[in-house]
Write a protein that holds these residues in place. Structure first.
Motif, PDB file in Angstrom:
ATOM      1  N   ILE A  12       0.849  -1.207   0.000  1.00 56.91           N
ATOM      2  CA  ILE A  12       0.000   0.000   0.000  1.00 56.91           C
ATOM      3  C   ILE A  12       0.882   1.253   0.000  1.00 56.91           C
ATOM      4  N   TYR A  13       1.863   1.262   0.927  1.00 57.13           N
ATOM      5  CA  TYR A  13       2.741   2.443   1.013  1.00 57.13           C
ATOM      6  C   TYR A  13       3.499   2.646  -0.303  1.00 57.13           C
ATOM      7  N   ALA A  14       3.930   1.527  -0.907  1.00 53.55           N
ATOM      8  CA  ALA A  14       4.668   1.636  -2.174  1.00 53.55           C
ATOM      9  C   ALA A  14       3.765   2.218  -3.263  1.00 53.55           C
ATOM     10  N   SER A  70     -14.325   8.923  -6.608  1.00 56.44           N
ATOM     11  CA  SER A  70     -14.872   8.060  -7.660  1.00 56.44           C
ATOM     12  C   SER A  70     -13.786   7.087  -8.100  1.00 56.44           C
ATOM     13  N   ALA A  71     -14.217   6.008  -8.754  1.00 60.56           N
ATOM     14  CA  ALA A  71     -13.249   5.031  -9.244  1.00 60.56           C
ATOM     15  C   ALA A  71     -12.333   5.670 -10.297  1.00 60.56           C
ATOM     16  N   ALA A  72     -12.862   6.631 -11.034  1.00 58.03           N
ATOM     17  CA  ALA A  72     -12.040   7.316 -12.045  1.00 58.03           C
ATOM     18  C   ALA A  72     -10.908   8.091 -11.371  1.00 58.03           C
ATOM     19  N   HIS A  73     -11.195   8.732 -10.235  1.00 61.19           N
ATOM     20  CA  HIS A  73     -10.134   9.424  -9.480  1.00 61.19           C
ATOM     21  C   HIS A  73      -9.049   8.428  -9.063  1.00 61.19           C
ATOM     22  N   VAL A  74      -9.492   7.267  -8.588  1.00 57.51           N
ATOM     23  CA  VAL A  74      -8.536   6.258  -8.120  1.00 57.51           C
ATOM     24  C   VAL A  74      -7.623   5.849  -9.276  1.00 57.51           C
ATOM     25  N   ARG A  75      -8.237   5.561 -10.426  1.00 59.98           N
ATOM     26  CA  ARG A  75      -7.441   5.084 -11.566  1.00 59.98           C
ATOM     27  C   ARG A  75      -6.464   6.160 -12.024  1.00 59.98           C
ATOM     28  N   TYR A 113      -2.538   8.778  -4.804  1.00 63.42           N
ATOM     29  CA  TYR A 113      -1.087   8.900  -4.710  1.00 63.42           C
ATOM     30  C   TYR A 113      -0.768  10.014  -3.710  1.00 63.42           C
ATOM     31  N   SER A 114       0.335   9.853  -2.988  1.00 60.11           N
ATOM     32  CA  SER A 114       0.742  10.832  -1.987  1.00 60.11           C
ATOM     33  C   SER A 114       0.754  12.238  -2.590  1.00 60.11           C
ATOM     34  N   ALA A 152       0.063   4.321 -12.055  1.00 60.53           N
ATOM     35  CA  ALA A 152       1.314   3.571 -12.193  1.00 60.53           C
ATOM     36  C   ALA A 152       1.226   2.176 -11.564  1.00 60.53           C
ATOM     37  N   SER A 153       0.394   2.033 -10.544  1.00 56.27           N
ATOM     38  CA  SER A 153       0.297   0.740  -9.837  1.00 56.27           C
ATOM     39  C   SER A 153      -0.927  -0.060 -10.239  1.00 56.27           C
TER      40      SER A 153
END
Ligand code: TXA
Ligand code: MG
Length: 333
Positions: free
Chosen positions: A46-48, A149-154, A141-142, A159-160
């Motif tokens: 998770i941290y990575a 929303s899921a779009a924000h997450v993607r 991301y930090s 990169a991950s």
């Protein structure tokens, strides 16, 4: 509205968690990036993925108050708050039980644990299907804003993404992170401390408990603590509750030749021969494994040694967060 995840997708997500994988999922506040909270290597991942240069403690999500009470110790106020606001946008920071099955990385070595029962049906289904306590910071991301929303997450974790399963539950309802309350004292008149403003208002909390909510005062803890991720995390004031874990023993860093009176915190295949107690964070030189073992190893050595020598650890990837904690630990409180 997006197509809601099917039962099959939830089963797949639950299996991914059980196998140590990462699943981004909606809660009523913001999307979380989840992993099995008992699995240190999964938490290191998770941290990575978040690219966090430091280990902030994580919120552990569980299905019920009963499940939460197996992990943390609830005083009267904490139980009252949980009964009133769970499932919901409230996180309680309470003392960890000893022993506690949750990885020490989730608490960043602290003797406390942050617990929440989320109210989103997908989060609830994932908790029940996986039977895992799920550690989940906001799935961004930090430095980015918390995703709603899921779009924000993607977009934020692109990169991950090959390593993350994203459960799309549409827009989150509240859009603000949970309110965080500290309930650490065990006396009858124990204080209830507001650590982060969020989805549940101060007025509602004071009404429910009949207790005034103390604001966290700066007791001289690390002022650079906490997720400076923008948004409301910046409100997490420094102080006793958020202070970094610091061992009692003296730490010496970048050591290649440990002294006889030192315990050795080793890393990699080239650990020097040492007669004293030695723990190798990762004999194969794997930084994810080292991160997963860091706090448990420090606690263990701190119980038996007054001096700890730490071998050099590469300052790349998760090594940055490991070195951040070791440097703070070497400075003491
Ligand atoms: O709404 C939320 O709370 C979302 C969803 C996913 O549940 N989660 C979230 O997690 O905002 P995160 O990691 O972005 O923020 C958690 C905050 C951090 O500022 C962390 O320092 C604090 O909780 N925290 C966690 N454990 C703590 C502890 N033992 N003592 C003090 N603060 C703690
Ligand atoms: Mg966050």
């Amino acid at each position: 509205m997006p197509k809601m995840p099917t039962k099959t997708e939830i089963i797949l997500a639950a299996e991914k968690l059980q196998q140590g994988g990462l699943v981004a999922f909606p809660t009523e506040t913001v999307y979380g990036l989840g992993a099995d909270a008992r699995n240190g290597a999964a938490l290191a991942a998770i941290y990575a993925a978040k690219g966090r240069p430091a280990f902030n403690p994580l919120i552990v999500h569980v299905a019920s108050l009963a499940a939460a009470e197996e992990l943390g110790i609830f005083n009267i106020a904490a139980r009252h708050l949980a009964t009133h606001f769970w499932p919901g946008a409230l996180t309680l920071v309470v003392p960890r039980r000893v022993p506690c099955p949750i990885s020490e990385l989730a608490s960043a070595g602290l003797a406390t644990i942050a617990l929440r029962v989320p109210n989103h049906p997908l989060a609830q289904q994932l908790l029940k299907q996986s039977d895992c306590p799920i550690a989940a910071p906001s799935a961004n991301y930090s430095g980015h804003l918390s995703p709603t929303s899921a779009a924000h997450v993607r977009a934020s974790l692109h990169a991950s993404l090959p390593n993350i399963m994203v459960l799309d539950g549409g827009e989150t309802e509240i859009g603000l992170e949970s309110t965080i309350i500290g309930c650490l004292e065990m006396e009858e008149e124990a204080r209830v401390i507001l650590l982060r403003k969020g989805g549940v208002t101060r007025q509602k909390i004071e009404l429910a408990t009949g207790l005034p909510l103390s604001d966290l005062v700066d007791e001289g803890g690390g002022g650079d603590e906490g997720g400076s991720e923008g948004g409301s995390e910046a409100q997490l004031a420094p102080g006793r509750l958020t202070r970094h874990y610091a061992p009692k023993a003296k730490l010496r860093l970048q050591v290649t030749e440990p002294r006889a009176n030192e315990a050795l915190l080793a890393f990699g295949a080239n650990a020097p021969p040492h007669a004293g107690q030695t723990i190798n964070l990762s004999p194969s030189g794997d930084l994810t494994e080292a991160a997963a073992n860091l706090f448990a190893a420090l606690h263990h050595l701190d119980e038996t040694a007054t001096h700890i020598a730490v071998m050099p650890i590469p300052n790349t990837g998760l090594g940055e967060a490991i070195n951040d904690r070791l440097t703070r630990a070497a400075k003491g409180r």
